[in-house]
Design a protein around this motif. Structure first.
Motif, PDB file in Angstrom:
ATOM      1  N   ALA A 112      54.731  58.792  55.323  1.00 26.34           N
ATOM      2  CA  ALA A 112      55.454  59.675  56.239  1.00 26.34           C
ATOM      3  C   ALA A 112      54.482  60.537  57.046  1.00 26.34           C
ATOM      4  O   ALA A 112      54.685  60.766  58.248  1.00 26.34           O
ATOM      5  CB  ALA A 112      56.420  60.561  55.454  1.00 26.34           C
ATOM      6  N   ALA A 113      53.405  61.037  56.421  1.00 25.99           N
ATOM      7  CA  ALA A 113      52.409  61.824  57.141  1.00 25.99           C
ATOM      8  C   ALA A 113      51.709  60.987  58.208  1.00 25.99           C
ATOM      9  O   ALA A 113      51.452  61.449  59.327  1.00 25.99           O
ATOM     10  CB  ALA A 113      51.389  62.394  56.159  1.00 25.99           C
ATOM     11  N   LEU A 114      51.407  59.722  57.869  1.00 25.79           N
ATOM     12  CA  LEU A 114      50.818  58.826  58.860  1.00 25.79           C
ATOM     13  C   LEU A 114      51.785  58.563  60.013  1.00 25.79           C
ATOM     14  O   LEU A 114      51.372  58.458  61.182  1.00 25.79           O
ATOM     15  CB  LEU A 114      50.421  57.507  58.197  1.00 25.79           C
ATOM     16  N   ALA A 115      53.077  58.468  59.683  1.00 27.16           N
ATOM     17  CA  ALA A 115      54.077  58.270  60.734  1.00 27.16           C
ATOM     18  C   ALA A 115      54.167  59.489  61.652  1.00 27.16           C
ATOM     19  O   ALA A 115      54.285  59.366  62.880  1.00 27.16           O
ATOM     20  CB  ALA A 115      55.435  57.977  60.103  1.00 27.16           C
ATOM     21  N   VAL A 116      54.106  60.686  61.076  1.00 28.16           N
ATOM     22  CA  VAL A 116      54.122  61.907  61.896  1.00 28.16           C
ATOM     23  C   VAL A 116      52.896  61.952  62.799  1.00 28.16           C
ATOM     24  O   VAL A 116      52.982  62.313  63.986  1.00 28.16           O
ATOM     25  CB  VAL A 116      54.184  63.150  60.991  1.00 28.16           C
ATOM     26  N   ARG A 117      51.752  61.609  62.258  1.00 25.93           N
ATOM     27  CA  ARG A 117      50.527  61.593  63.072  1.00 25.93           C
ATOM     28  C   ARG A 117      50.669  60.640  64.253  1.00 25.93           C
ATOM     29  O   ARG A 117      50.272  60.970  65.378  1.00 25.93           O
ATOM     30  CB  ARG A 117      49.350  61.173  62.193  1.00 25.93           C
ATOM     31  N   LYS A 118      51.256  59.471  64.016  1.00 22.54           N
ATOM     32  CA  LYS A 118      51.411  58.489  65.081  1.00 22.54           C
ATOM     33  C   LYS A 118      52.465  58.918  66.093  1.00 22.54           C
ATOM     34  O   LYS A 118      52.263  58.789  67.311  1.00 22.54           O
ATOM     35  CB  LYS A 118      51.787  57.134  64.461  1.00 22.54           C
ATOM     36  N   LEU A 119      53.594  59.436  65.613  1.00 25.93           N
ATOM     37  CA  LEU A 119      54.675  59.812  66.517  1.00 25.93           C
ATOM     38  C   LEU A 119      54.322  61.011  67.385  1.00 25.93           C
ATOM     39  O   LEU A 119      54.732  61.092  68.556  1.00 25.93           O
ATOM     40  CB  LEU A 119      55.937  60.122  65.704  1.00 25.93           C
ATOM     41  N   ALA A 120      53.570  61.959  66.835  1.00 25.69           N
ATOM     42  CA  ALA A 120      53.268  63.202  67.565  1.00 25.69           C
ATOM     43  C   ALA A 120      51.982  63.115  68.366  1.00 25.69           C
ATOM     44  O   ALA A 120      51.602  64.106  68.999  1.00 25.69           O
ATOM     45  CB  ALA A 120      53.164  64.363  66.574  1.00 25.69           C
ATOM     46  N   LYS A 121      51.334  61.990  68.371  1.00 27.80           N
ATOM     47  CA  LYS A 121      50.035  61.896  69.034  1.00 27.80           C
ATOM     48  C   LYS A 121      50.142  62.087  70.537  1.00 27.80           C
ATOM     49  O   LYS A 121      49.365  62.841  71.133  1.00 27.80           O
ATOM     50  CB  LYS A 121      49.402  60.542  68.714  1.00 27.80           C
ATOM     51  N   GLU A 122      51.090  61.437  71.182  1.00 30.34           N
ATOM     52  CA  GLU A 122      51.194  61.477  72.644  1.00 30.34           C
ATOM     53  C   GLU A 122      52.595  61.802  73.142  1.00 30.34           C
ATOM     54  O   GLU A 122      52.891  61.606  74.312  1.00 30.34           O
ATOM     55  CB  GLU A 122      50.743  60.137  73.238  1.00 30.34           C
ATOM     56  N   ASP A 123      53.466  62.266  72.265  1.00 32.54           N
ATOM     57  CA  ASP A 123      54.853  62.539  72.635  1.00 32.54           C
ATOM     58  C   ASP A 123      55.158  64.010  72.355  1.00 32.54           C
ATOM     59  O   ASP A 123      55.262  64.430  71.190  1.00 32.54           O
ATOM     60  CB  ASP A 123      55.798  61.630  71.841  1.00 32.54           C
ATOM     61  N   SER A 124      55.294  64.791  73.424  1.00 40.32           N
ATOM     62  CA  SER A 124      55.570  66.220  73.252  1.00 40.32           C
ATOM     63  C   SER A 124      56.971  66.459  72.693  1.00 40.32           C
ATOM     64  O   SER A 124      57.186  67.393  71.910  1.00 40.32           O
ATOM     65  CB  SER A 124      55.417  66.938  74.593  1.00 40.32           C
ATOM     66  N   GLU A 125      57.936  65.629  73.085  1.00 41.98           N
ATOM     67  CA  GLU A 125      59.298  65.783  72.555  1.00 41.98           C
ATOM     68  C   GLU A 125      59.330  65.497  71.057  1.00 41.98           C
ATOM     69  O   GLU A 125      60.069  66.150  70.310  1.00 41.98           O
ATOM     70  CB  GLU A 125      60.253  64.850  73.291  1.00 41.98           C
ATOM     71  N   ALA A 126      58.546  64.513  70.623  1.00 44.10           N
ATOM     72  CA  ALA A 126      58.496  64.206  69.190  1.00 44.10           C
ATOM     73  C   ALA A 126      57.916  65.381  68.410  1.00 44.10           C
ATOM     74  O   ALA A 126      58.377  65.689  67.304  1.00 44.10           O
ATOM     75  CB  ALA A 126      57.655  62.952  68.958  1.00 44.10           C
ATOM     76  N   ARG A 127      56.924  66.075  68.970  1.00 41.42           N
ATOM     77  CA  ARG A 127      56.363  67.254  68.291  1.00 41.42           C
ATOM     78  C   ARG A 127      57.420  68.333  68.105  1.00 41.42           C
ATOM     79  O   ARG A 127      57.540  68.933  67.031  1.00 41.42           O
ATOM     80  CB  ARG A 127      55.183  67.801  69.100  1.00 41.42           C
ATOM     81  N   GLU A 128      58.174  68.589  69.147  1.00 38.29           N
ATOM     82  CA  GLU A 128      59.207  69.617  69.056  1.00 38.29           C
ATOM     83  C   GLU A 128      60.299  69.226  68.068  1.00 38.29           C
ATOM     84  O   GLU A 128      60.747  70.050  67.264  1.00 38.29           O
ATOM     85  CB  GLU A 128      59.807  69.863  70.440  1.00 38.29           C
ATOM     86  N   THR A 129      60.717  67.966  68.148  1.00 38.14           N
ATOM     87  CA  THR A 129      61.811  67.525  67.273  1.00 38.14           C
ATOM     88  C   THR A 129      61.396  67.526  65.811  1.00 38.14           C
ATOM     89  O   THR A 129      62.145  67.977  64.933  1.00 38.14           O
ATOM     90  CB  THR A 129      62.275  66.127  67.688  1.00 38.14           C
ATOM     91  N   LEU A 130      60.200  67.007  65.518  1.00 39.29           N
ATOM     92  CA  LEU A 130      59.734  66.975  64.130  1.00 39.29           C
ATOM     93  C   LEU A 130      59.564  68.382  63.563  1.00 39.29           C
ATOM     94  O   LEU A 130      59.916  68.637  62.398  1.00 39.29           O
ATOM     95  CB  LEU A 130      58.410  66.221  64.052  1.00 39.29           C
ATOM     96  N   ALA A 131      59.039  69.301  64.371  1.00 35.50           N
ATOM     97  CA  ALA A 131      58.895  70.679  63.897  1.00 35.50           C
ATOM     98  C   ALA A 131      60.264  71.317  63.687  1.00 35.50           C
ATOM     99  O   ALA A 131      60.466  72.078  62.725  1.00 35.50           O
ATOM    100  CB  ALA A 131      58.075  71.490  64.897  1.00 35.50           C
ATOM    101  N   MET A 132      61.220  71.003  64.558  1.00 35.00           N
ATOM    102  CA  MET A 132      62.566  71.550  64.418  1.00 35.00           C
ATOM    103  C   MET A 132      63.248  71.020  63.152  1.00 35.00           C
ATOM    104  O   MET A 132      64.001  71.745  62.485  1.00 35.00           O
ATOM    105  CB  MET A 132      63.403  71.200  65.652  1.00 35.00           C
ATOM    106  N   LEU A 133      62.971  69.767  62.803  1.00 36.33           N
ATOM    107  CA  LEU A 133      63.566  69.181  61.601  1.00 36.33           C
ATOM    108  C   LEU A 133      62.891  69.643  60.316  1.00 36.33           C
ATOM    109  O   LEU A 133      63.361  69.319  59.233  1.00 36.33           O
ATOM    110  CB  LEU A 133      63.519  67.651  61.700  1.00 36.33           C
TER     111      LEU A 133
END
Length: 500
Positions: free
Chosen positions: A138-159
């Protein structure tokens, strides 16, 4: 001549003069007879108008025909308008069908991404025997998803992805630690709210515990996180007071020869971020950072960043003291003034010297001993606009000191002349006063002549150096002789008002 009389609608009477006044009357007509009667009546009407002197206007007839044509065209447009509107609606609906399909696909994609984010955060929070592998994935998935996607950073932090990632730093598995560190790093890229949330979750102190391990990859990941987190102003005092400064300086100095080039660059940039906050200057000075930076200043690859750090350090009195007490500090800084290939370094070092020159008399004397005057004169001629301005201010400050020194020497000489014994009467006193004034003038002239000679020598030397540089850059022959105008400039410029 026949006359037509209009009576009732049902009958027309034709009277003919002559022939005994006989007449005929028709109460009913055939088709042909009716047409002949209409033609006759029209002819009679035209003849009557002519008799009465009234002409028929042809423009009226044309205007009536035009109105009829316009009304007919409007009727056609009205009949065709409905079909045109219908065709437009049909074409618009056909064109909007792909847009609607695209919108539906986008909505579907967002829903699927949101569900994926929820699943990742849920795996981060799981517990059990197989939880370690799930959380690492899951940590590796977060690293990959948040690397170049600003919306993914906001959504993951919100969750709620940040607290469990910070919690993973307490694990003993280095792979799990590295995965969590880089996931946090990517979540904080370009997002100040996430940076603040990471520090608030206690990540700084947990990261400092990780530096005790001998794993170089973990240390590099910690340095990268300190670099990202220190970009936020609110985090600078927290990181600076946590003990991270000594760790960053150690990485920068590469004491154990294990730091990579990227780690050293990240550490230098993180130290610069921390030096922006004046509250961190004392923490920086507790280490041997300033002497190390002064000794590394000759490296052109990092000199610009080093000078930027020193510019922040000299903003405090203790920082200026640390810089001036370093070995050969002013010789090194004055040497940077001559780096014509690096205008940015010239601007920064001129700022450092300007601040130190305006704050301490001892630093000004050390600058003069290091030969700063000639370098400043050259910088006022060849430097950038900002460097020229700062060099002029330093020269002005040095000129004030020189003026004070001259006035002090003048006062000492005046006291010596006044203390001489005065003998005789009024005539002898007048003679003594004249001799005293003569001595003062000679002392003043002698002092001013020496000052002018020194300044003249400095200016001529600077101009000659500039001329050599111009000849070299223009690829002129070595035996090039300057024009008479330039010679006159070198000889007459000293007679004008100079900074000293």
């Amino acid at each position: 001549m026949a006359r037509c009389h209009r009576s009732d609608v049902g009958s027309v009477v034709l009277d003919r003069h002559g022939g005994g006044g006989s007449f005929r009357s028709w109460s009913a007509f055939s088709g042909s007879a009716f047409r002949r009667m209409i033609l006759d009546s029209m002819r009679c009407g035209v003849s009557r108008h002519r008799r009465e002197g009234i002409n028929i206007d042809s423009d009226v007839v044309e205007s009536v025909e035009q109105k009829r044509e316009i009304s007919e065209s409007k009727k056609k447009k009205k009949r065709n308008g409905g079909s045109e509107k219908l065709s437009d609606l049909l074409s618009h609906s056909e064109a909007s069908e792909p847009a609607l399909e695209e919108t539906e696909l986008e909505t579907k994609r967002k829903v699927e991404a949101f569900e994926e984010f929820q699943g990742v955060v849920k795996r981060l929070q799981c517990s059990g025997e197989e939880s370690e592998s799930k959380r690492r994935d899951a940590a590796l998935a977060v690293r990959k998803l948040a690397k170049e996607d600003s919306e993914a950073r906001e959504t993951l932090a919100m969750l709620g992805a940040i607290p469990p990632l910070v919690g993973l730093l307490d694990e003993d598995d280095p792979d799990l630690q590295i995965a969590s560190l880089y996931a946090l790093l990517n979540l904080g890229i370009g997002n100040d709210m996430n940076k603040a949330a990471i520090v608030k979750a206690g990540a700084v102190h947990k990261m400092l515990k990780l530096i005790q391990s001998t794993n170089a990859s973990v240390s590099e990941a910690v340095v990268a996180n300190f670099l990202g987190l220190s970009a936020l102003d609110a985090n600078k005092p927290i990181i600076g007071s946590s003990g991270a400064v000594s760790f960053l300086v150690k990485i920068l100095q590469n004491v154990d020869k294990s730091s990579s080039c990227q780690a050293k660059q990240d550490a230098l940039r993180a130290i610069y971020n921390l030096s922006i906050s004046s509250s961190n200057i004392s923490n920086l000075l507790e280490t041997d950072l300033v002497p190390f930076l002064m000794s590394t200043l000759g490296d052109m690859g990092v000199s610009d960043r080093i000078l930027a750090i020193l510019s922040n350090v000299v903003s405090t009195a203790e920082g200026r003291k640390a810089v001036s007490s370093s070995a050969d500090a002013f010789n090194i800084l004055v040497d940077v003034l001559n780096w014509t290939d690096s205008p940015s370094c010239q601007e920064k070092v001129s700022y450092i010297l300007m601040v130190m020159a305006h704050k301490a008399y001892g630093d000004r004397q050390a600058m003069i001993e290091a030969g700063i005057v000639s370098s400043l004169l050259e910088l006022t001629l060849l430097g950038s606009t900002l460097a020229q301005k700062r060099a002029s201010r330093i020269l002005e400050r040095l000129r004030v000191d020189k003026g004070k020194q001259v006035s002090e020497n003048y006062s000492v000489s005046l006291g010596t002349a006044v203390s001489a014994p005065i003998c005789g009467g009024s005539s002898s006193s007048s003679v003594g006063g004249a001799s005293r004034n003569l001595k003062l003038d000679e002392v003043d002239e002698e002092m001013m002549s020496e000052e002018r000679k020194a300044v003249k020598q400095l200016v001529q030397q600077s101009l000659q150096n500039n001329m050599r540089r111009i000849v070299k850059r223009a690829n002129l022959p070595q035996d090039f002789v300057p024009s008479e105008h330039f010679k006159s400039l070198t000889t007459t410029s000293t007679s004008k008002s100079l900074p000293f």
